[in-house]
Design a protein around this motif. Sequence first.
Motif, PDB file in Angstrom:
ATOM      1  N   GLN A 324       0.807  -1.116   0.077  1.00 30.06           N
ATOM      2  CA  GLN A 324       0.181   0.031  -0.087  1.00 30.06           C
ATOM      3  C   GLN A 324       0.727   1.336  -0.146  1.00 30.06           C
ATOM      4  OE1 GLN A 324      -2.282   0.022   3.613  1.00 30.06           O
ATOM      5  NE2 GLN A 324      -0.403   0.035   4.790  1.00 30.06           N
ATOM      6  N   SER A 325       0.144   2.412  -0.300  1.00 29.86           N
ATOM      7  CA  SER A 325       1.064   3.573  -0.275  1.00 29.86           C
ATOM      8  C   SER A 325       1.386   4.095   1.138  1.00 29.86           C
ATOM      9  CB  SER A 325      -0.057   4.619  -0.774  1.00 29.86           C
ATOM     10  OG  SER A 325      -0.358   4.337  -2.126  1.00 29.86           O
ATOM     11  N   SER A 326       2.209   4.911   1.507  1.00 27.97           N
ATOM     12  CA  SER A 326       2.521   5.231   2.883  1.00 27.97           C
ATOM     13  C   SER A 326       2.115   6.769   3.213  1.00 27.97           C
ATOM     14  CB  SER A 326       3.910   5.340   3.032  1.00 27.97           C
ATOM     15  OG  SER A 326       4.388   3.680   2.981  1.00 27.97           O
ATOM     16  N   ILE A 327       1.504   7.012   4.190  1.00 22.17           N
ATOM     17  CA  ILE A 327       1.325   8.320   4.672  1.00 22.17           C
ATOM     18  C   ILE A 327       1.996   8.698   5.663  1.00 22.17           C
ATOM     19  CG2 ILE A 327      -0.526   9.866   5.603  1.00 22.17           C
ATOM     20  CD1 ILE A 327      -1.025   8.930   2.634  1.00 22.17           C
ATOM     21  N   ILE A 328       2.923   9.528   5.384  1.00 24.63           N
ATOM     22  CA  ILE A 328       4.180   9.925   6.220  1.00 24.63           C
ATOM     23  C   ILE A 328       3.805  11.344   6.939  1.00 24.63           C
ATOM     24  CG2 ILE A 328       6.658  10.377   6.446  1.00 24.63           C
ATOM     25  CD1 ILE A 328       5.756   7.787   5.414  1.00 24.63           C
ATOM     26  N   LEU A 329       3.786  11.318   8.419  1.00 24.12           N
ATOM     27  CA  LEU A 329       3.386  12.370   9.191  1.00 24.12           C
ATOM     28  C   LEU A 329       4.488  13.253   9.548  1.00 24.12           C
ATOM     29  CD1 LEU A 329       1.118  10.631  11.695  1.00 24.12           C
ATOM     30  CD2 LEU A 329       0.406  12.047   9.394  1.00 24.12           C
ATOM     31  N   THR A 330       4.440  14.466   8.874  1.00 24.43           N
ATOM     32  CA  THR A 330       5.649  15.610   9.129  1.00 24.43           C
ATOM     33  C   THR A 330       4.814  16.944   9.451  1.00 24.43           C
ATOM     34  OG1 THR A 330       5.501  16.421   6.849  1.00 24.43           O
ATOM     35  CG2 THR A 330       6.887  14.384   7.138  1.00 24.43           C
ATOM     36  N   ALA A 331       5.455  17.978   9.535  1.00 28.87           N
ATOM     37  CA  ALA A 331       4.634  19.121   9.923  1.00 28.87           C
ATOM     38  C   ALA A 331       4.050  19.669   8.642  1.00 28.87           C
ATOM     39  CB  ALA A 331       5.778  20.255  10.284  1.00 28.87           C
ATOM     40  N   ARG A 335      -4.927  17.777   8.535  1.00 31.28           N
ATOM     41  CA  ARG A 335      -5.866  16.764   9.591  1.00 31.28           C
ATOM     42  C   ARG A 335      -6.318  15.507   9.091  1.00 31.28           C
ATOM     43  NH1 ARG A 335      -6.572  22.015  10.670  1.00 31.28           N
ATOM     44  NH2 ARG A 335      -6.905  22.896  12.897  1.00 31.28           N
ATOM     45  N   ALA A 336      -6.478  15.239   7.537  1.00 30.12           N
ATOM     46  CA  ALA A 336      -7.037  14.219   7.001  1.00 30.12           C
ATOM     47  C   ALA A 336      -5.848  13.061   7.094  1.00 30.12           C
ATOM     48  CB  ALA A 336      -7.066  14.408   5.451  1.00 30.12           C
ATOM     49  N   ALA A 337      -4.857  13.226   6.979  1.00 31.26           N
ATOM     50  CA  ALA A 337      -3.692  12.413   7.188  1.00 31.26           C
ATOM     51  C   ALA A 337      -3.378  11.765   8.609  1.00 31.26           C
ATOM     52  CB  ALA A 337      -2.265  12.880   6.550  1.00 31.26           C
ATOM     53  N   LEU A 338      -3.608  12.816   9.458  1.00 30.88           N
ATOM     54  CA  LEU A 338      -3.552  12.546  10.959  1.00 30.88           C
ATOM     55  C   LEU A 338      -4.664  11.446  11.560  1.00 30.88           C
ATOM     56  CD1 LEU A 338      -1.850  13.000  13.612  1.00 30.88           C
ATOM     57  CD2 LEU A 338      -3.275  15.032  14.128  1.00 30.88           C
ATOM     58  N   ALA A 339      -5.639  11.730  10.972  1.00 25.59           N
ATOM     59  CA  ALA A 339      -6.960  11.021  11.351  1.00 25.59           C
ATOM     60  C   ALA A 339      -6.934   9.629  10.662  1.00 25.59           C
ATOM     61  CB  ALA A 339      -8.041  11.853  11.091  1.00 25.59           C
ATOM     62  N   TYR A 340      -6.425   9.740   9.355  1.00 27.60           N
ATOM     63  CA  TYR A 340      -5.981   8.240   8.692  1.00 27.60           C
ATOM     64  C   TYR A 340      -4.890   7.483   9.353  1.00 27.60           C
ATOM     65  CZ  TYR A 340      -4.215   5.300   5.051  1.00 27.60           C
ATOM     66  OH  TYR A 340      -3.943   4.205   4.215  1.00 27.60           O
ATOM     67  N   ARG A 341      -3.952   8.106   9.937  1.00 25.60           N
ATOM     68  CA  ARG A 341      -3.043   7.095  10.643  1.00 25.60           C
ATOM     69  C   ARG A 341      -3.479   6.636  12.032  1.00 25.60           C
ATOM     70  NH1 ARG A 341       2.572   7.796   9.601  1.00 25.60           N
ATOM     71  NH2 ARG A 341       2.727   6.746  11.348  1.00 25.60           N
ATOM     72  N   LYS A 344      -5.622   3.750  11.517  1.00 29.68           N
ATOM     73  CA  LYS A 344      -4.754   2.677  11.285  1.00 29.68           C
ATOM     74  C   LYS A 344      -4.447   1.809  12.571  1.00 29.68           C
ATOM     75  CE  LYS A 344      -4.303   2.360   6.773  1.00 29.68           C
ATOM     76  NZ  LYS A 344      -4.591   0.930   5.875  1.00 29.68           N
ATOM     77  N   LEU A 345      -4.350   2.962  13.527  1.00 31.16           N
ATOM     78  CA  LEU A 345      -3.764   2.411  15.054  1.00 31.16           C
ATOM     79  C   LEU A 345      -5.032   1.906  15.573  1.00 31.16           C
ATOM     80  CD1 LEU A 345      -1.293   4.932  15.798  1.00 31.16           C
ATOM     81  CD2 LEU A 345      -0.866   2.609  15.398  1.00 31.16           C
ATOM     82  N   GLY A 346      -6.448   2.012  15.089  1.00 34.42           N
ATOM     83  CA  GLY A 346      -7.522   1.655  15.932  1.00 34.42           C
ATOM     84  C   GLY A 346      -8.121   2.764  16.559  1.00 34.42           C
ATOM     85  N   TYR A 347      -7.734   4.199  16.334  1.00 33.05           N
ATOM     86  CA  TYR A 347      -8.502   5.097  17.146  1.00 33.05           C
ATOM     87  C   TYR A 347      -9.338   6.131  16.052  1.00 33.05           C
ATOM     88  CZ  TYR A 347      -4.978   4.230  20.742  1.00 33.05           C
ATOM     89  OH  TYR A 347      -4.051   3.826  21.622  1.00 33.05           O
ATOM     90  N   PHE A 348     -10.296   6.237  16.362  1.00 31.08           N
ATOM     91  CA  PHE A 348     -11.290   7.063  15.644  1.00 31.08           C
ATOM     92  C   PHE A 348     -11.637   8.267  16.255  1.00 31.08           C
ATOM     93  CE2 PHE A 348     -12.436   3.767  12.605  1.00 31.08           C
ATOM     94  CZ  PHE A 348     -12.066   2.759  13.264  1.00 31.08           C
ATOM     95  N   LEU A 349     -11.185   9.370  15.677  1.00 31.08           N
ATOM     96  CA  LEU A 349     -11.412  10.927  16.014  1.00 31.08           C
ATOM     97  C   LEU A 349     -12.372  11.638  15.689  1.00 31.08           C
ATOM     98  CD1 LEU A 349      -8.275   9.908  16.583  1.00 31.08           C
ATOM     99  CD2 LEU A 349      -7.660  12.462  16.621  1.00 31.08           C
ATOM    100  N   ASN A 350     -13.287  12.189  16.582  1.00 30.04           N
ATOM    101  CA  ASN A 350     -14.063  13.240  16.096  1.00 30.04           C
ATOM    102  C   ASN A 350     -13.732  14.396  15.518  1.00 30.04           C
ATOM    103  OD1 ASN A 350     -14.327  14.630  18.395  1.00 30.04           O
ATOM    104  ND2 ASN A 350     -16.277  13.683  18.910  1.00 30.04           N
ATOM    105  N   LYS A 351     -14.312  15.523  14.930  1.00 29.12           N
ATOM    106  CA  LYS A 351     -13.813  16.773  14.550  1.00 29.12           C
ATOM    107  C   LYS A 351     -13.245  17.498  15.964  1.00 29.12           C
ATOM    108  CE  LYS A 351     -14.687  20.826  12.139  1.00 29.12           C
ATOM    109  NZ  LYS A 351     -13.979  21.736  13.149  1.00 29.12           N
ATOM    110  N   ASN A 352     -13.825  17.544  17.074  1.00 31.73           N
ATOM    111  CA  ASN A 352     -13.138  18.195  17.959  1.00 31.73           C
ATOM    112  C   ASN A 352     -12.043  17.657  18.705  1.00 31.73           C
ATOM    113  OD1 ASN A 352     -15.305  20.214  18.152  1.00 31.73           O
ATOM    114  ND2 ASN A 352     -16.966  19.142  19.562  1.00 31.73           N
ATOM    115  N   SER A 353     -12.096  16.236  18.706  1.00 30.64           N
ATOM    116  CA  SER A 353     -10.849  15.627  19.179  1.00 30.64           C
ATOM    117  C   SER A 353      -9.800  15.716  18.276  1.00 30.64           C
ATOM    118  CB  SER A 353     -11.225  13.981  19.473  1.00 30.64           C
ATOM    119  OG  SER A 353     -12.308  13.759  20.331  1.00 30.64           O
TER     120      SER A 353
END
Length: 406
Positions: A324-331, A335-341, A344-353
């Motif tokens: 698969q493609s890799s989403i690399i988190l940098t500065a 938000r979309a990438a952070l939520a995606y990662r 993948k770890l099993g955490y689902f964040l709502n907008k405020n979180s």
Amino acid sequence: MEKKRIQIFDTTLRDGEQVPGCKLNTKEKVKIAKKLELLGVDVIEAGFPTSSPGDYQSVQEICKSVKKTIIVCALSRAVEKDIEIAGLALKYASRPRIHTGIGTSNCHIRYKFNSTPEKIIERAIYAVRYAKKFVEDVEFYAEDAGRTENEFLAKVCENVIKHGATVINIPDTTGYCLPKEYGDKIRFLKENVKGIHKIILSTHCHNDLGLATANSLSGIMNGAGQVECTINGIGERAGNTSLEEIVMIIKQNSYLNLFTNINTKLIYSASCLVSECTGMKVQANKAIVGINAFSHSSGIHQDGVIKKRETYESINPEDVGINQSSIILTARSGRAALAYRYKKLGYFLNKNSLDLVYSIFLKYADEKKEITDIELKKILEKANLNGKNHKILHTNHTNSRRINVV
């Protein structure tokens, strides 16, 4: 119109091995040859037998190890002893090919051989005729064809065809040509050499100016039927045409009306094997097989790829054997990438979180090149300590947690 098959001639074990420091032993060569067989290459150039006893042995062992459908090729100069040794090394091959030739440019004729065009043609004819005593399939290379005048090159080709050459290799030995120039050279030969329809024209392009793949592509678009290339593009000086690049260009562009027999899903594993055996690391931004080829760190790109992969990827990574493609988190990530990662770890964040976590993430990201999964969990912990009104709500899903601000 019926698609034309382009033969893939892999010279990783010959030209590819000519890089300083990447000498392969017989066991490693056989291992790579077996991988090339699985990959689906048409021709394996197994080595230059006269160069050393080890290379001679490697060619013999490869002949014994690969399937009968694979053409095994051995290089020689236009020298009797070279050709004899190549023929002996290939004695166990079901489909042997001797690859012999001589320089044809004015530079080579004058300075390398101290000869004349007429004598070069005589030596070319003799080499092909002598090689035919050992094998039926003889490929002739016109070294430095890229800098050879087209009229003389055509004359050389016509003469070696008359005496039994089955394939003619048109090398851009110094990586000198521009794509149009190289393509025009192939077209000139197709249109002006008597008997050219009887043989296969082959490209063999070096990458001194970064044009090896472009020149090979121009060559096959103008009539060449074989591409000589290497895994990861390794080879003399700046390297050769990269197998993975030319194969995927053909695969991805249907309008070319071409195809190869390569099983592209094995490309990445073949790349890793060659890198491991030769000790030559693949540059991170290498097309197709580099670690960054399917990695995204820009927020805009990450958002696009998450929504639909094709927005920023012309190739499906699975087509070359990458999961698969890799989403690399940098500065630079959003938000979309952070939520995606986190998902993948099993955490689902709502907008405020997500807003809360993202503000903390940016502080971490400004201090580091890349944020890892371990650091993502630390960020979550820090987010939960930022105020008494924040807590994690568990969902009923195994291994997953929904994070809300309440």
